[in-house]
Every structure is written in structure tokens, then in C-alpha cells.
Design a protein around this motif. Structure first.
Motif, PDB file in Angstrom:
ATOM      1  N   HIS A 229       0.837  -1.202   0.000  1.00 25.51           N
ATOM      2  CA  HIS A 229       0.000   0.000   0.000  1.00 25.51           C
ATOM      3  C   HIS A 229       0.877   1.259   0.000  1.00 25.51           C
TER       4      HIS A 229
ATOM      5  N   PHE B 182      -5.113   4.681  -7.647  1.00 26.38           N
ATOM      6  CA  PHE B 182      -4.446   4.017  -6.525  1.00 26.38           C
ATOM      7  C   PHE B 182      -5.065   2.635  -6.288  1.00 26.38           C
TER       8      PHE B 182
ATOM      9  N   HIS C 292       1.866   4.329  -2.939  1.00 24.27           N
ATOM     10  CA  HIS C 292       1.818   5.778  -2.761  1.00 24.27           C
ATOM     11  C   HIS C 292       3.024   6.465  -3.383  1.00 24.27           C
TER      12      HIS C 292
ATOM     13  N   HIS D 203      -5.608   8.278  -2.423  1.00 21.98           N
ATOM     14  CA  HIS D 203      -6.382   7.029  -2.483  1.00 21.98           C
ATOM     15  C   HIS D 203      -7.385   7.083  -3.645  1.00 21.98           C
TER      16      HIS D 203
HETATM   17 ZN   LIG Z   1      -2.665   5.157   1.967  1.00 23.82          ZN
END
Ligand SMILES: [Zn+2]
Length: 221
Positions: free
Chosen positions: A187, A201, A191, A197
Motif C-alpha cells: 500500500h 491508486f 503511494h 487514495h
Molecule cells: Zn494510503
């Protein structure tokens, strides 16, 4: 005293005002009242606050209360998703270690909760330091990005990624199944591509960690 079917624990005290509290985890209602206030006044006071009391009790009922840790023998602690029993040992070894579902915590007899907690946190930090290299290459290969630095910290979120390429992972990930560490790391690596988000993403997560939603549930469950 019972008001509207709710038991109220009333204590008379040498105070000037009425005080009302709803306490966790049982939603017990406690009132502190000055000596000179009549029962009727107390009942009126409680009735005027009934909406608030009910709301507060509902909030408490919907919260999972984790019992406060004391770091004593026999206490349950988690390592990589499995339950371990804490066993205090004399502090002639430097670091805590795990063996046969027991975490051995080297602490001096008179140590305070804070220092026991720190010893256990150091243990979790070491566990993460051992585990991160095991998943590191696999994850950066998947995502196609590598961080400038990986830090371990006790913090509110499970992970954090800064624009300068520093990824921070939560110390408490060592308590969760190892798949959660991988998920959080992926995760944060994503980024490095999408700093939000957004839909993009999510696409990245779907590609690099297809069952991320399931793992997220394990992590927060
Ligand atoms: Zn995040």
C-alpha cells in the motif's frame, strides 16, 4: 436509584454541583451530588440528560474495549497473528524472545509497566526488522518502486509514505498475520506512484495485491 429503567449510582459528596458520568465498559451511570440536593432534584437532573445518557451508552456498547495491559505473567500478547503467553524472566538476557507460544520478557523485578512495555516494543521492532527483508524485494518488484528508507514507529496509522520516499510502518504490525505487513508495505509503495487514495491508486492495489480488501479486514478485525 432507578430512573427510566436505568440504574443510577448516586454518591453524595461535599461538592457544589451535580456531576454525571457514563463509564466504560458497562455503561454504568454515575452521579455525584451535593449533600443538600434532594432526590427529586437528582431525578429531574438525570431525566433532563436522558438523551445524552442513552447516546453515550450506545457509543460504549459499540466500542470494543481492549483491557489495559499490565505486562504480567500469563497475560496474552500477539505475535504475527498468533496468541502468546507472557512470561517474565530475570533480565540477564538483553532482549525478549519467543519460544513455544511464550514470549519471554527480561525485566527487573521492580520494573514499572512503562519499562516492560518498552521491552516488549523493542521485541516487536526487532521482529519487524527481521521480517521486512523477507518481503522487501518481492514487494518492490511487484510495485516497481523502492523507498528511500523504511522506518518502524509506534503510530496511529498502519503505515505512512512521505513524498521524500520515506515509508514508515507501524510497530504493531508484528502482532498481525505476516500477510498484513506485506499488504501495508505494498500500500505504501503504491503511494510512491499515486500519492492519494484515488481510483488509480485502487487499480494499483488490485494489480499488486489482488486480495487487499480481505487482508485489510484481517488487519483491522
Ligand atoms: Zn494510503
Amino acid at each position: 436509584m432507578i430512573v427510566n429503567g436505568i440504574e443510577i449510582n448516586v454518591k453524595r459528596k461535599n461538592i457544589k454541583n451535580l456531576y454525571l458520568r457514563v463509564t466504560a465498559p458497562d455503561g454504568e451511570v454515575k452521579v455525584s451530588a451535593p449533600e443538600y440536593v434532594s432526590d427529586e432534584e437528582i431525578i429531574n437532573f438525570i431525566e433532563s440528560k436522558m438523551d445524552w445518557i442513552l447516546k453515550k451508552r450506545e457509543e460504549i456498547a459499540n466500542t470494543d474495549y481492549v483491557p489495559k495491559l499490565k505486562y504480567v505473567n500469563g497475560e496474552k500478547h500477539y505475535l504475527w497473528g498468533e496468541e502468546y503467553t507472557l512470561q517474565l524472566i530475570e533480565n540477564n538476557v538483553k532482549n525478549a524472545f519467543a519460544k513455544d507460544k511464550t514470549i519471554y520478557l527480561p525485566v527487573s523485578k521492580r520494573s514499572k509497566i512503562k519499562s516492560r512495555q518498552k521491552t516488549l516494543e523493542d521485541f516487536y521492532r526487532n521482529e519487524l526488522k527481521k521480517e521486512i527483508p523477507q518481503i522487501y524485494n518481492k514487494c518492490i518488484k511487484k510495485v516497481g518502486k523502492s523507498p528511500n528508507e523504511v522506518k518502524i514507529r509506534k503510530m496511529k496509522n498502519w503505515g505512512n509514505c512521505r513524498k521524500n520516499g520515506v515509508i514508515t510502518l507501524n510497530l504493531n504490525l508484528a502482532k498481525k498475520p505476516k500477510i498484513c505487513l506485506e499488504y501495508v508495505f505494498i500500500h505504501e509503495l503504491c503511494h510512491l506512484i499515486e500519492f492519494n487514495h484515488s481510483k488509480n491508486f485502487k487499480k494499483l492495489m488490485d494489480k499488486n495485491c489482488p486480495n487487499w480488501a480481505e487482508i485489510k479486514k484481517i488487519l483491522n478485525g
